[in-house]
Design an enzyme around this catalytic site. Sequence first.
Site, PDB file in Angstrom:
ATOM      1  N   ASN A   1      39.940  61.835  23.435  1.00 45.49           N
ATOM      2  CA  ASN A   1      38.776  62.635  23.792  1.00 45.49           C
ATOM      3  C   ASN A   1      39.188  63.867  24.587  1.00 45.49           C
ATOM      4  O   ASN A   1      40.131  63.830  25.373  1.00 45.49           O
ATOM      5  CB  ASN A   1      37.781  61.795  24.607  1.00 45.49           C
ATOM      6  CG  ASN A   1      37.283  60.597  23.817  1.00 45.49           C
ATOM      7  OD1 ASN A   1      37.361  60.584  22.590  1.00 45.49           O
ATOM      8  ND2 ASN A   1      36.807  59.588  24.501  1.00 45.49           N
TER       9      ASN A   1
ATOM     10  N   HIS B   1      44.827  64.825  22.717  1.00 46.41           N
ATOM     11  CA  HIS B   1      44.205  65.865  21.871  1.00 46.41           C
ATOM     12  C   HIS B   1      43.749  67.058  22.696  1.00 46.41           C
ATOM     13  O   HIS B   1      42.995  67.907  22.219  1.00 46.41           O
ATOM     14  CB  HIS B   1      43.025  65.285  21.069  1.00 46.41           C
ATOM     15  CG  HIS B   1      43.477  64.359  19.977  1.00 46.41           C
ATOM     16  ND1 HIS B   1      42.602  63.620  19.215  1.00 46.41           N
ATOM     17  CD2 HIS B   1      44.717  64.036  19.536  1.00 46.41           C
ATOM     18  CE1 HIS B   1      43.288  62.898  18.324  1.00 46.41           C
ATOM     19  NE2 HIS B   1      44.577  63.124  18.519  1.00 46.41           N
TER      20      HIS B   1
HETATM   21  N1  APR Z   1      30.956  51.639  21.912  1.00 51.62           N
HETATM   22  C1  APR Z   1      32.083  51.409  21.177  1.00 51.62           C
HETATM   23  N2  APR Z   1      32.377  52.085  20.046  1.00 51.62           N
HETATM   24  C2  APR Z   1      31.495  53.024  19.635  1.00 51.62           C
HETATM   25  C3  APR Z   1      30.300  53.314  20.340  1.00 51.62           C
HETATM   26  C4  APR Z   1      30.052  52.569  21.515  1.00 51.62           C
HETATM   27  N3  APR Z   1      28.951  52.782  22.252  1.00 51.62           N
HETATM   28  N4  APR Z   1      29.629  54.304  19.668  1.00 51.62           N
HETATM   29  C5  APR Z   1      30.380  54.617  18.594  1.00 51.62           C
HETATM   30  N5  APR Z   1      31.493  53.850  18.567  1.00 51.62           N
HETATM   31  C6  APR Z   1      32.604  53.888  17.610  1.00 51.62           C
HETATM   32  C7  APR Z   1      32.205  54.151  16.180  1.00 51.62           C
HETATM   33  O1  APR Z   1      31.922  52.917  15.513  1.00 51.62           O
HETATM   34  C8  APR Z   1      33.489  54.811  15.631  1.00 51.62           C
HETATM   35  O2  APR Z   1      34.392  53.816  15.152  1.00 51.62           O
HETATM   36  O3  APR Z   1      33.405  54.993  17.987  1.00 51.62           O
HETATM   37  C9  APR Z   1      34.103  55.482  16.844  1.00 51.62           C
HETATM   38  C10 APR Z   1      33.989  56.985  16.830  1.00 51.62           C
HETATM   39  O4  APR Z   1      34.773  57.439  15.748  1.00 51.62           O
HETATM   40  P1  APR Z   1      35.001  59.011  15.556  1.00 51.62           P
HETATM   41  O5  APR Z   1      33.699  59.724  15.660  1.00 51.62           O
HETATM   42  O6  APR Z   1      35.832  59.156  14.316  1.00 51.62           O
HETATM   43  O7  APR Z   1      35.856  59.436  16.818  1.00 51.62           O
HETATM   44  P2  APR Z   1      37.418  59.251  17.062  1.00 51.62           P
HETATM   45  O8  APR Z   1      37.921  58.001  16.443  1.00 51.62           O
HETATM   46  O9  APR Z   1      37.663  59.457  18.505  1.00 51.62           O
HETATM   47  O10 APR Z   1      38.011  60.522  16.267  1.00 51.62           O
HETATM   48  C11 APR Z   1      39.399  60.708  16.382  1.00 51.62           C
HETATM   49  O11 APR Z   1      39.257  62.785  15.183  1.00 51.62           O
HETATM   50  O12 APR Z   1      37.866  64.598  14.954  1.00 51.62           O
HETATM   51  C12 APR Z   1      39.098  64.181  15.455  1.00 51.62           C
HETATM   52  O13 APR Z   1      40.388  64.963  17.271  1.00 51.62           O
HETATM   53  C13 APR Z   1      39.147  64.382  16.939  1.00 51.62           C
HETATM   54  O14 APR Z   1      39.851  62.873  18.696  1.00 51.62           O
HETATM   55  C14 APR Z   1      39.093  62.967  17.494  1.00 51.62           C
HETATM   56  C15 APR Z   1      39.722  62.165  16.368  1.00 51.62           C
END
Ligand code: APR
Length: 242
Positions: free
Chosen positions: A101, A118
């Site tokens: 994040n 990141h």
């Molecule tokens: N508690 C736990 N998990 C959650 C919650 C919650 N309240 N709300 C959402 N999630 C989960 C979703 O199910 C999903 O698996 O968080 C995840 C969010 O996934 P993404 O939106 O893909 O985010 P992330 O995995 O951090 O993305 C990775 O991609 O866009 C790039 O650089 C950016 O750091 C980011 C990377």
Amino acid sequence: MQISPQLKNRFKNSKNILALTGAGISAESGVPTFRGKEGLWKQYRAEDLATPQAFRKDPKLVWEWYLWRMELISTKSPNPAHFALAELEKKRSDFYLITQNVDGLHKKSGSEKVMEIHGNIFRNRCISCAHFYDSDLSKLKISIECANCGNLVRPDVLWFGESYDTELLNQAVSLAERSELALVIGSSGAVGIPVELARIAKENGAFVIEINLDPSGYSRYADLFLQGKAGEILPEIVSYFV
Ligand code: APR
């Protein structure tokens, strides 16, 4: 949440606890995730705008997106999940936190040992002279030109297609190799390197616990999947680590 005495023991006796967090840990703070339905901005996806190509093509559009995200994030506060990890850091000197994040909410909640692999949306740099700027939103609205050399200023975050900071990545790999218990929290596994960290931890003997609403690209490495909200689960399990 009921957990077995064996698992409680594992929490207490494991060394080098590692937490790897994604956008899901900030979802309950009101920060849109990248791949949830609310993650879209106008008709764009992160993959459309968080790239060097998009910035070269239309820096103002990319800055519009980042300003929207900065202004939104600056109104948000850490949630119980962030505070739980900050508390764990205070109680366990062998706790390490790696986050994907860029929202700064881990530090805002009191975590000090945070590896932002990141980058950070509130830090910007010049594309030429690498002069760094902390975001003063009002200034950025006026000029995205470097005061030092006049070239363009960009967010100091990792974009798709860019390489990770080698030093930072080596440190992250070393933490994954040494961890005996790894928590993977709120990440979809859509991006490869963080998933590799979970694989490395697993292959080096870590007990991997995933906390997510749904299974993800990490789930294949999880020894335990705790389905639910990070803001509800983490405060419950942190007490077992001490
Ligand atoms: N508690 C736990 N998990 C959650 C919650 C919650 N309240 N709300 C959402 N999630 C989960 C979703 O199910 C999903 O698996 O968080 C995840 C969010 O996934 P993404 O939106 O893909 O985010 P992330 O995995 O951090 O993305 C990775 O991609 O866009 C790039 O650089 C950016 O750091 C980011 C990377």
